[in-house]
Design a protein around this motif. Structure first.
Motif, short mmCIF file in Angstrom:
data_model
loop_
_atom_site.label_atom_id
_atom_site.label_comp_id
_atom_site.label_asym_id
_atom_site.label_seq_id
_atom_site.Cartn_x
_atom_site.Cartn_y
_atom_site.Cartn_z
N PHE A 29 6.78 1.25 9.63
CA PHE A 29 6.29 -0.05 9.18
C PHE A 29 6.31 -0.20 7.66
O PHE A 29 6.29 -1.31 7.16
CB PHE A 29 4.90 -0.33 9.74
N ASP A 30 6.39 0.90 6.92
CA ASP A 30 6.46 0.86 5.45
C ASP A 30 7.91 0.60 5.03
O ASP A 30 8.61 1.46 4.55
CB ASP A 30 5.95 2.18 4.87
N LYS A 31 8.35 -0.64 5.23
CA LYS A 31 9.75 -1.01 5.03
C LYS A 31 10.23 -0.81 3.59
O LYS A 31 11.37 -0.43 3.36
CB LYS A 31 10.00 -2.47 5.44
N ASP A 32 9.35 -1.06 2.60
CA ASP A 32 9.78 -0.89 1.21
C ASP A 32 9.57 0.54 0.70
O ASP A 32 9.85 0.84 -0.45
CB ASP A 32 9.11 -1.91 0.28
N GLU A 33 9.09 1.41 1.58
CA GLU A 33 8.92 2.84 1.30
C GLU A 33 8.11 3.12 0.04
O GLU A 33 8.39 4.06 -0.69
CB GLU A 33 10.29 3.53 1.24
N ASP A 34 7.07 2.31 -0.18
CA ASP A 34 6.23 2.52 -1.37
C ASP A 34 4.97 3.33 -1.06
O ASP A 34 4.13 3.54 -1.93
CB ASP A 34 5.85 1.19 -2.03
N GLY A 35 4.85 3.79 0.19
CA GLY A 35 3.71 4.60 0.57
C GLY A 35 2.46 3.80 0.91
O GLY A 35 1.39 4.35 1.09
N LYS A 36 2.62 2.47 1.01
CA LYS A 36 1.50 1.60 1.35
C LYS A 36 2.02 0.47 2.25
O LYS A 36 3.15 0.05 2.11
CB LYS A 36 0.87 1.00 0.09
N LEU A 37 1.15 0.02 3.13
CA LEU A 37 1.50 -1.13 3.97
C LEU A 37 0.95 -2.39 3.33
O LEU A 37 -0.25 -2.49 3.08
CB LEU A 37 0.92 -0.96 5.38
N ASN A 38 1.84 -3.34 3.06
CA ASN A 38 1.43 -4.62 2.50
C ASN A 38 1.14 -5.60 3.64
O ASN A 38 1.24 -5.25 4.82
CB ASN A 38 2.49 -5.17 1.53
N LYS A 39 0.79 -6.81 3.29
CA LYS A 39 0.41 -7.79 4.32
C LYS A 39 1.52 -8.00 5.35
O LYS A 39 1.26 -7.97 6.56
CB LYS A 39 0.03 -9.13 3.68
N ALA A 40 2.75 -8.20 4.90
CA ALA A 40 3.86 -8.45 5.83
C ALA A 40 4.07 -7.26 6.76
O ALA A 40 4.34 -7.43 7.95
CB ALA A 40 5.14 -8.75 5.06
N GLU A 41 3.94 -6.05 6.22
CA GLU A 41 4.15 -4.85 7.03
C GLU A 41 3.02 -4.68 8.06
O GLU A 41 3.27 -4.29 9.20
CB GLU A 41 4.25 -3.62 6.11
#
Length: 92
Positions: A29-41
């Protein structure tokens, strides 16, 4: 309206039935691979867990409120793991 237990159970079922580990689910679910889930994720995770569109926004807000310990409006791996552990405890 779904109860907290019902919602957490739907998320737990998604993670245990479709992923080898909670970390695999987080990475998926961490599509941008930044180590955090944002609202869209997070919303994508809720959609995959069959949380209906009508209450998805409310559930997202409650998840952030309950598990975002550092206040950045994101869910880190550590925060996600804490939530998964809590879900597992509640299912026993």
């Amino acid at each position: 309206m779904f109860s907290k237990e019902t919602i957490l159970n739907k998320i737990r079922i998604l993670i245990t039935n479709h992923f080898e580990t909670p970390e695999d689910a987080f990475k998926f679910f961490d599509k941008d691979e930044d180590g955090k889930l944002n609202k869209a994720e997070i919303v994508k995770l809720l959609k995959e867990a069959k949380i209906t569109g009508f209450i998805r926004g409310m559930v997202y807000s409650k998840l952030i409120e309950g598990y975002d310990k550092d206040g950045d409006d994101l869910i880190s791996w550590e925060e996600f793991k804490f939530a998964i552990d809590e879900m597992s405890d509640e299912s026993n």
